[in-house]
Design a protein around this motif. Structure first.
Motif, PDB file in Angstrom:
ATOM      1  N   ALA A 195       0.838  -1.202   0.000  1.00  0.00           N
ATOM      2  CA  ALA A 195       0.000   0.000   0.000  1.00  0.00           C
ATOM      3  C   ALA A 195       0.872   1.251   0.000  1.00  0.00           C
ATOM      4  O   ALA A 195       0.600   2.211  -0.734  1.00  0.00           O
ATOM      5  CB  ALA A 195      -0.926  -0.001   1.209  1.00  0.00           C
ATOM      6  N   PHE A 196       1.925   1.243   0.829  1.00  0.00           N
ATOM      7  CA  PHE A 196       2.814   2.408   0.896  1.00  0.00           C
ATOM      8  C   PHE A 196       3.532   2.629  -0.431  1.00  0.00           C
ATOM      9  O   PHE A 196       3.582   3.750  -0.955  1.00  0.00           O
ATOM     10  CB  PHE A 196       3.826   2.224   2.024  1.00  0.00           C
ATOM     11  N   ASP A 197       4.075   1.563  -0.992  1.00  0.00           N
ATOM     12  CA  ASP A 197       4.820   1.679  -2.252  1.00  0.00           C
ATOM     13  C   ASP A 197       3.928   2.109  -3.404  1.00  0.00           C
ATOM     14  O   ASP A 197       4.393   2.732  -4.362  1.00  0.00           O
ATOM     15  CB  ASP A 197       5.492   0.348  -2.596  1.00  0.00           C
ATOM     16  N   GLY A 198       2.640   1.787  -3.311  1.00  0.00           N
ATOM     17  CA  GLY A 198       1.725   2.100  -4.406  1.00  0.00           C
ATOM     18  C   GLY A 198       1.157   3.504  -4.379  1.00  0.00           C
ATOM     19  O   GLY A 198       0.464   3.911  -5.320  1.00  0.00           O
ATOM     20  N   LEU A 199       1.448   4.274  -3.332  1.00  0.00           N
ATOM     21  CA  LEU A 199       0.925   5.645  -3.252  1.00  0.00           C
ATOM     22  C   LEU A 199       1.646   6.564  -4.228  1.00  0.00           C
ATOM     23  O   LEU A 199       2.828   6.352  -4.551  1.00  0.00           O
ATOM     24  CB  LEU A 199       1.114   6.204  -1.840  1.00  0.00           C
ATOM     25  N   PRO A 200       0.985   7.614  -4.666  1.00  0.00           N
ATOM     26  CA  PRO A 200       1.694   8.653  -5.420  1.00  0.00           C
ATOM     27  C   PRO A 200       2.813   9.239  -4.558  1.00  0.00           C
ATOM     28  O   PRO A 200       2.694   9.301  -3.328  1.00  0.00           O
ATOM     29  CB  PRO A 200       0.601   9.704  -5.693  1.00  0.00           C
ATOM     30  N   GLU A 201       3.883   9.658  -5.177  1.00  0.00           N
ATOM     31  CA  GLU A 201       5.057  10.134  -4.447  1.00  0.00           C
ATOM     32  C   GLU A 201       4.704  11.275  -3.485  1.00  0.00           C
ATOM     33  O   GLU A 201       5.220  11.334  -2.367  1.00  0.00           O
ATOM     34  CB  GLU A 201       6.134  10.597  -5.422  1.00  0.00           C
ATOM     35  N   ALA A 202       3.820  12.171  -3.905  1.00  0.00           N
ATOM     36  CA  ALA A 202       3.470  13.305  -3.044  1.00  0.00           C
ATOM     37  C   ALA A 202       2.820  12.823  -1.740  1.00  0.00           C
ATOM     38  O   ALA A 202       3.099  13.356  -0.664  1.00  0.00           O
ATOM     39  CB  ALA A 202       2.524  14.255  -3.779  1.00  0.00           C
ATOM     40  N   LEU A 204       3.143  11.690   4.107  1.00  0.00           N
ATOM     41  CA  LEU A 204       3.054  10.757   5.231  1.00  0.00           C
ATOM     42  C   LEU A 204       4.392  10.663   5.964  1.00  0.00           C
ATOM     43  O   LEU A 204       4.435  10.660   7.196  1.00  0.00           O
ATOM     44  CB  LEU A 204       2.640   9.372   4.740  1.00  0.00           C
ATOM     45  N   ARG A 205       5.489  10.591   5.205  1.00  0.00           N
ATOM     46  CA  ARG A 205       6.818  10.499   5.816  1.00  0.00           C
ATOM     47  C   ARG A 205       7.108  11.724   6.679  1.00  0.00           C
ATOM     48  O   ARG A 205       7.598  11.597   7.805  1.00  0.00           O
ATOM     49  CB  ARG A 205       7.897  10.383   4.726  1.00  0.00           C
ATOM     50  N   LEU A 206       6.815  12.904   6.132  1.00  0.00           N
ATOM     51  CA  LEU A 206       7.108  14.143   6.861  1.00  0.00           C
ATOM     52  C   LEU A 206       6.259  14.209   8.137  1.00  0.00           C
ATOM     53  O   LEU A 206       6.775  14.526   9.216  1.00  0.00           O
ATOM     54  CB  LEU A 206       6.823  15.356   5.979  1.00  0.00           C
ATOM     55  N   ALA A 207       4.969  13.905   8.003  1.00  0.00           N
ATOM     56  CA  ALA A 207       4.091  13.946   9.174  1.00  0.00           C
ATOM     57  C   ALA A 207       4.550  12.941  10.220  1.00  0.00           C
ATOM     58  O   ALA A 207       4.627  13.263  11.414  1.00  0.00           O
ATOM     59  CB  ALA A 207       2.652  13.653   8.748  1.00  0.00           C
ATOM     60  N   ALA A 208       4.875  11.736   9.789  1.00  0.00           N
ATOM     61  CA  ALA A 208       5.301  10.690  10.728  1.00  0.00           C
ATOM     62  C   ALA A 208       6.568  11.100  11.462  1.00  0.00           C
ATOM     63  O   ALA A 208       6.691  10.883  12.678  1.00  0.00           O
ATOM     64  CB  ALA A 208       5.521   9.375   9.983  1.00  0.00           C
TER      65      ALA A 208
END
Length: 435
Positions: free
Chosen positions: A81-88, A93-97
C-alpha cells in the motif's frame, strides 16, 4: 448567499449561561438499547472467538468472508500500500510521521532512583506495555493521520507489539490508512470494526491477540464497548464529537477564522465550532465570511447542520471574560488568534491543544505539526490530557531497604499497622527491627 444558521450569544444576556450550557451539553453515554447490543456482541466474541468475528463482520460490514485469514492483512500488504501511493502522498506521510515521532521522543519519561543516608534505595521504573491495540475508524471517512497519532507514540514508548483494527465496510480498503500503518510500525492489522473489534482486542480470540490497552476513536458502539471492557484492558478515553473554540481580538482575517471553524464542523453533524470575540464588528465579519464560504465546502451539509445545532458566535465584554469562557468551555482545540498569545497562555487552564497566534491553523495540528491530535473532548480537558507516550507506559515503584533502613522504618510501620488491627503487617515489620 444562503443565510447562516448559527446561535448568536452575548455574555450580557440574562439567559447566556443557560444557553451556553445547552450548547455544550453532550451525553456521551449510549442508551440502554445500544448498551444491550454491545453487551451481546462482547459475549458472542468471548464465547465463540473467531467464528463470531467472521459472522459479525459479514453482518455489519456487508462482507462474505469464511475465515479470519480473509480479515487479516500481512506486513507485505501494508508495504505494498505504501509503495503504491503517489510520491506526493508518500512524502507527506513520511514528513508527518517524522514530526510526530520527534515530538513524542521528547515525552519519554525516565526511570529514577535515589539513595537515602542509611543505604535504602527508592525509585520508579518506567516500562512499556507489552501489546497495544489501535482502533482506526473506517466507513464514512478514513483517517491515516489517526494511525500515525496512535501508533507512533506506542512505538516510541517501546510497546513490543502494536495491533491495529480497521473496519472495511463492503470490503473497501483504504490504501492511505494501510500505508500509514506500515510507516508507523504497526505489527498486525485485522479488518474488523465495531464492538466486535474492541471485544477481540480486550479478550483475545484464536487469531486476534489480547492487548493491554485499546486506543483510538470510533462511533457510539465502539465508545460503549471501550467503556464496557475498561478494567479488563486500559483505554485512552471515551471521545465525544470534535470541537474547536476560536478566540480573536479582531486582527485576523475573517475568512481564515471561518475556515478554521469549518475545519471541525465538517467532521460530523455533532461536531462543535464556537467563536468568541469582544469586537462586535469582527463577529459580524466572521459571520458574513462563514455564510459566504460555507457553500464552497464539499461537506457543506454536514458542516451546516453542525453549526446550526451546536455552533455559536459569542460576543463577550473583554479579554478577561474571553479567558473565563476558555476555561469554562475546556475545548478540545483552542485557537488563540490574538496579537500576543504568549501573554494569554498562563491564564489558560483547560484545553486539549492550544494553537497560538494568527498563523496556527488547527488543521496543522491534525496532520503534521507534531503534537498528538487525540485530545480530550466534551469538557474533559478539565482533567484529561492528549494521548502521548505516557499512555503506553506504566510505572513501578522501587523499594530496596538496607538492614538499617528496615530497622528504622519498622517501628513506624508497626505502630500504624497495629492501629489498623493488622497484626501480621506489624509483626512482619517488627521481625526486621534490630534489637
Amino acid at each position: 448567499m444562503t443565510a447562516l444558521d448559527i446561535a448568536r450569544l452575548s455574555t450580557r444576556d440574562s439567559d447566556f449561561t443557560a444557553r451556553l450550557d445547552g450548547l455544550l451539553a453532550w451525553e456521551g453515554v449510549s442508551d440502554a438499547e445500544v448498551q444491550h447490543r454491545v453487551e451481546t456482541i462482547i459475549a458472542e466474541v468471548r464465547a465463540r472467538g473467531d467464528a463470531a468475528l467472521v459472522e459479525l463482520s459479514n453482518r455489519f460490514d456487508r462482507l462474505s468472508v469464511s475465515g479470519m485469514d480473509e480479515l487479516t492483512l500481512t506486513p507485505e500488504r501494508l508495504r505494498q500500500a505504501f509503495d503504491g501511493l503517489p510520491e506526493a502522498q508518500r512524502e507527506a506521510l513520511r514528513l508527518a510521521a517524522e514530526r510526530v515521532r520527534v515530538y513524542h521522543e521528547r515525552q519519554k519519561p525516565e526511570s529514577w532512583q535515589y539513595t537515602e543516608a542509611d543505604g535504602s534505595v527508592l525509585g520508579q521504573q518506567v516500562t512499556p506495555l507489552d501489546r497495544a491495540g489501535i482502533y482506526v475508524p473506517g466507513g464514512k471517512a478514513a483517517y491515516p493521520s489517526s494511525v500515525l497519532m496512535n501508533a507512533i507514540p506506542a512505538h516510541v514508548a517501546g510497546v513490543k507489539e502494536i495491533i491495529m483494527v480497521v473496519p472495511t465496510p463492503d470490503g473497501v480498503l483504504n490504501e492511505l490508512v494501510l500505508a500509514a500503518a506500515h510507516l508507523a510500525g504497526v505489527d498486525r492489522v485485522f479488518t474488523l470494526g465495531g464492538a466486535q473489534a474492541v471485544a477481540a482486542l480486550a479478550y483475545g480470540t484464536e487469531t486476534v491477540p489480547r492487548v493491554d490497552k485499546i486506543v483510538g476513536p470510533g462511533n457510539i458502539y465502539v465508545a460503549t464497548a471501550k467503556r464496557a471492557v475498561f478494567g479488563q484492558v486500559g483505554i485512552d478515553m471515551i471521545a465525544g464529537p470534535s470541537e474547536i473554540l476560536v478566540v480573536s481580538d479582531g486582527g485576523t482575517d475573517p475568512e481564515w477564522l471561518a475556515m478554521d471553524l469549518f475545519s471541525q464542523a465538517e467532521h460530523d453533524e455533532d461536531a462543535q465550532a464556537i467563536f468568541v470575540s469582544w469586537d462586535a464588528e469582527h463577529l459580524d465579519a466572521v459571520a458574513e465570511a462563514m455564510a459566504r464560504l460555507l457553500p464552497t465546502l464539499e461537506r457543506e451539509a454536514i458542516a451546516r447542520q453542525s453549526l446550526a445545532e451546536r455552533g455559536a458566535l459569542i460576543h463577550c465584554r473583554d479579554e478577561a471574560e474571553a479567558v473565563e469562557l476558555i476555561n469554562r468551555i475546556a475545548a478540545e482545540h483552542l485557537e488563540l488568534s490574538v496579537a500576543d498569545p504568549e501573554a494569554w497562555l498562563p491564564r489558560v487552564r483547560h484545553a486539549g491543544a492550544i494553537f497560538m497566534g494568527r498563523h496556527t491553523a488547527e488543521a496543522l495540528g491534525d496532520y503534521c505539526a507534531g503534537p498528538n491530535h487525540v485530545l480530550p473532548t466534551s469538557g474533559t480537558a478539565r482533567f484529561s490530557s492528549p494521548l502521548g507516550v505516557y499512555d503506553f507506559q506504566k510505572r513501578s515503584s522501587i523499594i530496596h531497604c538496607s538492614e538499617a533502613g528496615a530497622s528504622s522504618l519498622g517501628p513506624t510501620a508497626s505502630i500504624l499497622a497495629r492501629g489498623e488491627s493488622l497484626t501480621a503487617h506489624a509483626r512482619s515489620a517488627e521481625y526486621r527491627i534490630k534489637s
